[in-house]
Design an enzyme around this catalytic site. Structure first.
Site, PDB file in Angstrom:
ATOM      1  N   ASP A   1       0.800  -1.193  -0.131  1.00  0.00           N
ATOM      2  CA  ASP A   1       0.038   0.063  -0.054  1.00  0.00           C
ATOM      3  C   ASP A   1       0.896   1.141  -0.031  1.00  0.00           C
ATOM      4  O   ASP A   1       2.101   1.176   0.536  1.00  0.00           O
ATOM      5  CB  ASP A   1      -0.780   0.094   1.297  1.00  0.00           C
ATOM      6  CG  ASP A   1      -1.937  -0.750   1.222  1.00  0.00           C
ATOM      7  OD1 ASP A   1      -2.121  -1.289   0.246  1.00  0.00           O
ATOM      8  OD2 ASP A   1      -2.925  -1.127   2.242  1.00  0.00           O
TER       9      ASP A   1
ATOM     10  N   ARG B   1      -0.411  -0.818  -8.685  1.00  0.00           N
ATOM     11  CA  ARG B   1      -1.882  -0.682  -8.599  1.00  0.00           C
ATOM     12  C   ARG B   1      -2.136   0.953  -8.545  1.00  0.00           C
ATOM     13  O   ARG B   1      -1.424   1.718  -7.496  1.00  0.00           O
ATOM     14  CB  ARG B   1      -2.349  -0.988  -7.153  1.00  0.00           C
ATOM     15  CG  ARG B   1      -3.808  -0.432  -6.834  1.00  0.00           C
ATOM     16  CD  ARG B   1      -3.984  -0.876  -5.116  1.00  0.00           C
ATOM     17  NE  ARG B   1      -3.923  -1.972  -4.694  1.00  0.00           N
ATOM     18  CZ  ARG B   1      -3.743  -2.448  -3.640  1.00  0.00           C
ATOM     19  NH1 ARG B   1      -3.419  -1.472  -2.681  1.00  0.00           N
ATOM     20  NH2 ARG B   1      -3.500  -3.831  -3.353  1.00  0.00           N
TER      21      ARG B   1
HETATM   22  P1  FDA Z   1     -13.869   8.825  -6.028  1.00  0.00           P
HETATM   23  O1  FDA Z   1     -13.745   9.068  -4.601  1.00  0.00           O
HETATM   24  O2  FDA Z   1     -13.959   9.892  -6.996  1.00  0.00           O
HETATM   25  O3  FDA Z   1     -15.103   7.877  -6.169  1.00  0.00           O
HETATM   26  C1  FDA Z   1     -15.706   7.394  -7.350  1.00  0.00           C
HETATM   27  C2  FDA Z   1     -17.366   6.962  -6.806  1.00  0.00           C
HETATM   28  O4  FDA Z   1     -17.217   5.672  -6.122  1.00  0.00           O
HETATM   29  C3  FDA Z   1     -17.981   7.850  -6.071  1.00  0.00           C
HETATM   30  O5  FDA Z   1     -18.561   8.949  -6.450  1.00  0.00           O
HETATM   31  C4  FDA Z   1     -18.824   7.058  -5.257  1.00  0.00           C
HETATM   32  O6  FDA Z   1     -20.028   6.698  -6.001  1.00  0.00           O
HETATM   33  C5  FDA Z   1     -17.938   5.821  -4.962  1.00  0.00           C
HETATM   34  N1  FDA Z   1     -17.164   5.617  -3.699  1.00  0.00           N
HETATM   35  C6  FDA Z   1     -15.740   5.873  -3.721  1.00  0.00           C
HETATM   36  N2  FDA Z   1     -15.552   5.772  -2.237  1.00  0.00           N
HETATM   37  C7  FDA Z   1     -16.582   5.567  -1.667  1.00  0.00           C
HETATM   38  C8  FDA Z   1     -16.750   5.207  -0.390  1.00  0.00           C
HETATM   39  N3  FDA Z   1     -15.975   5.193   0.535  1.00  0.00           N
HETATM   40  N4  FDA Z   1     -18.157   4.970  -0.086  1.00  0.00           N
HETATM   41  C9  FDA Z   1     -19.095   5.017  -0.935  1.00  0.00           C
HETATM   42  N5  FDA Z   1     -18.952   5.111  -2.261  1.00  0.00           N
HETATM   43  C10 FDA Z   1     -17.624   5.479  -2.542  1.00  0.00           C
HETATM   44  N6  FDA Z   1      -5.489   4.768  -0.938  1.00  0.00           N
HETATM   45  C11 FDA Z   1      -4.066   5.110  -0.570  1.00  0.00           C
HETATM   46  O7  FDA Z   1      -3.902   6.469  -0.372  1.00  0.00           O
HETATM   47  N7  FDA Z   1      -3.123   3.959  -0.440  1.00  0.00           N
HETATM   48  C12 FDA Z   1      -3.394   2.801  -0.780  1.00  0.00           C
HETATM   49  O8  FDA Z   1      -3.021   1.918  -0.725  1.00  0.00           O
HETATM   50  C13 FDA Z   1      -4.808   2.492  -1.335  1.00  0.00           C
HETATM   51  N8  FDA Z   1      -5.188   1.366  -1.606  1.00  0.00           N
HETATM   52  C14 FDA Z   1      -6.428   0.921  -2.208  1.00  0.00           C
HETATM   53  C15 FDA Z   1      -6.583  -0.094  -2.819  1.00  0.00           C
HETATM   54  C16 FDA Z   1      -7.809  -0.340  -3.612  1.00  0.00           C
HETATM   55  C17 FDA Z   1      -8.115  -1.663  -4.193  1.00  0.00           C
HETATM   56  C18 FDA Z   1      -8.736   0.665  -3.752  1.00  0.00           C
HETATM   57  C19 FDA Z   1     -10.043   0.408  -4.528  1.00  0.00           C
HETATM   58  C20 FDA Z   1      -8.409   1.850  -3.366  1.00  0.00           C
HETATM   59  C21 FDA Z   1      -7.207   2.268  -2.230  1.00  0.00           C
HETATM   60  N9  FDA Z   1      -7.246   3.378  -1.583  1.00  0.00           N
HETATM   61  C22 FDA Z   1      -5.879   3.586  -1.376  1.00  0.00           C
HETATM   62  C23 FDA Z   1      -8.043   4.262  -1.468  1.00  0.00           C
HETATM   63  C24 FDA Z   1      -8.057   5.364  -2.604  1.00  0.00           C
HETATM   64  O9  FDA Z   1      -7.142   6.147  -2.713  1.00  0.00           O
HETATM   65  C25 FDA Z   1      -9.431   6.306  -2.933  1.00  0.00           C
HETATM   66  O10 FDA Z   1      -9.465   7.038  -1.453  1.00  0.00           O
HETATM   67  C26 FDA Z   1     -10.763   5.494  -2.818  1.00  0.00           C
HETATM   68  O11 FDA Z   1     -10.558   4.558  -3.824  1.00  0.00           O
HETATM   69  C27 FDA Z   1     -11.711   6.463  -3.260  1.00  0.00           C
HETATM   70  O12 FDA Z   1     -11.488   6.855  -4.465  1.00  0.00           O
HETATM   71  P2  FDA Z   1     -12.184   6.346  -5.840  1.00  0.00           P
HETATM   72  O13 FDA Z   1     -11.088   5.933  -6.797  1.00  0.00           O
HETATM   73  O14 FDA Z   1     -13.041   5.417  -5.622  1.00  0.00           O
HETATM   74  O15 FDA Z   1     -12.767   7.740  -6.709  1.00  0.00           O
END
Ligand code: FDA
Length: 307
Positions: free
Chosen positions: A130, A180
């Site tokens: 991570d 990732r």
């Molecule tokens: P965004 O925040 O723009 O969300 C897109 C859409 O997804 C939103 O409109 C909503 O509908 C939905 N959504 C997103 N988050 C949601 C929530 N919590 N609850 C409900 N709906 C939600 N970060 C980091 O700093 N270090 C790391 O090592 C990791 N590792 C990691 C692994 C994996 C497999 C994932 C999917 C994510 C991470 N993250 C992470 C977290 C990442 O940085 C980020 O904070 C979240 O994925 C939310 O961002 P999105 O890309 O989903 O986009």
């Protein structure tokens, strides 16, 4: 609201209060099938049997105060990698280097990481690293490099909200890395980050597109870690345009988030892996999930009044 929730994630006082509250436990269960490794593995098995998707397991916990604790975390992960192999599950593991002792010395942390990667290699598994807050980015990349030079069974997370990530990716690409991509979940100094969501999203796409360009070394693997349907669709178009090998990418999402999008990817036979967290130290992690979508705070409120 985001800043407030992320500040809350760092508060020990709040953590100790919140973790004792049954309504918080109820709310958290939406994103976490259970605190124990058995509950987490059970959820992995169901994910595999019911949806045909693999999973990634992460044991929640962050900064440690002694090498003995780091050693204990490492032993737990070693046992987990063995169990996954014995139970024939398609489950990878994802670790935070602060849990393996990053604050206590680079070499000690390197040794713990090395033990996990060697075990993963012998069990045909993969260890993901991570990415945590900016103060750890240089050391995390340095340890990933060391691990990647020894084995291909290790991947690294990069965050598109950081201005530096494209340069970091360029420097890593010659290794044929497994990366990732995520947007980033921490509270960071403004000068290090892209200011708007639009810029973070655009940088995400540029990073993904760079990894899909022809000429990247063999072994380069793209984990598209986002729940953003727009980005997912845009990257799928890029994947198709580049004719990317199916074994060279996958979509990765967190358990319980954007289930309809997960179901759509499964129905369309896109490779998907779901990250499942477990462990008792869920408070800061849960606050970061709330910060990602403050509407989630409503679920906490509902849980407060339910049952
Ligand atoms: P965004 O925040 O723009 O969300 C897109 C859409 O997804 C939103 O409109 C909503 O509908 C939905 N959504 C997103 N988050 C949601 C929530 N919590 N609850 C409900 N709906 C939600 N970060 C980091 O700093 N270090 C790391 O090592 C990791 N590792 C990691 C692994 C994996 C497999 C994932 C999917 C994510 C991470 N993250 C992470 C977290 C990442 O940085 C980020 O904070 C979240 O994925 C939310 O961002 P999105 O890309 O989903 O986009």
């Amino acid at each position: 609201m985001r800043s407030l929730l992320l500040a809350g994630a760092e508060s020990v006082w709040l953590r100790e209060k919140a973790m004792r509250r049954p309504f918080m436990r109820r709310a958290v269960s939406r994103f976490m099938p259970g605190e124990t490794v058995d509950e987490a593995l059970g959820a992995c098995r169901r994910q595999q049997e019911q949806h045909g998707t693999g999973t990634i397991l992460t044991h929640l916990g962050e900064n440690l105060s002694s090498l003995a604790e780091a050693e204990a975390v490492t032993s737990d992960y070693l046992e987990l990698i063995d169990r996954i192999a014995i139970e024939k599950l398609d489950v990878q593991v994802s670790v935070k280097l602060t849990q393996l002792g990053l604050d206590l010395g680079l070499d000690a942390c390197d040794q713990n990481l090395q033990r996990l990667v060697v075990r993963a290699e012998s069990r045909s598994n993969v260890v993901w690293i991570d990415m945590e807050s900016t103060k750890y980015v240089d050391s995390t990349i340095a340890l990933y490099r060391r691990a990647r030079e020894r084995s291909s069974r290790v991947g690294l997370c990069l965050q598109s909200y950081l201005r530096r990530s494209m340069a970091d990716l360029e420097a890593l690409l010659p290794l044929g890395p497994a990366i990732r991509l995520v947007k980033g979940a921490y509270r960071e100094p403004a000068n290090l980050m892209f200011a708007s969501k639009m810029e973070v999203d655009e940088n995400y796409f540029r990073l993904a597109a760079r990894m899909l360009q022809p000429g990247v070394p063999n072994g380069t693997f793209l984990g598209v870690g986002t729940h953003d349907a727009r980005l997912v669709d845009r990257i799928r178009v890029e994947i198709a345009a580049r004719g990317a090998d199916r074994a060279a990418y996958e979509f990765e999402m967190l358990f319980g988030i954007q289930r309809p999008l997960q179901a759509r990817l499964v129905a369309e036979r896109a490779p998907l892996r779901v990250l499942i967290s477990y462990g008792e130290f869920w408070f800061p992690w849960y606050m970061r999930r709330l910060a990602e979508r403050p509407a989630n705070v409503l679920f906490v409120m509902k849980s407060l009044f339910a049952g």
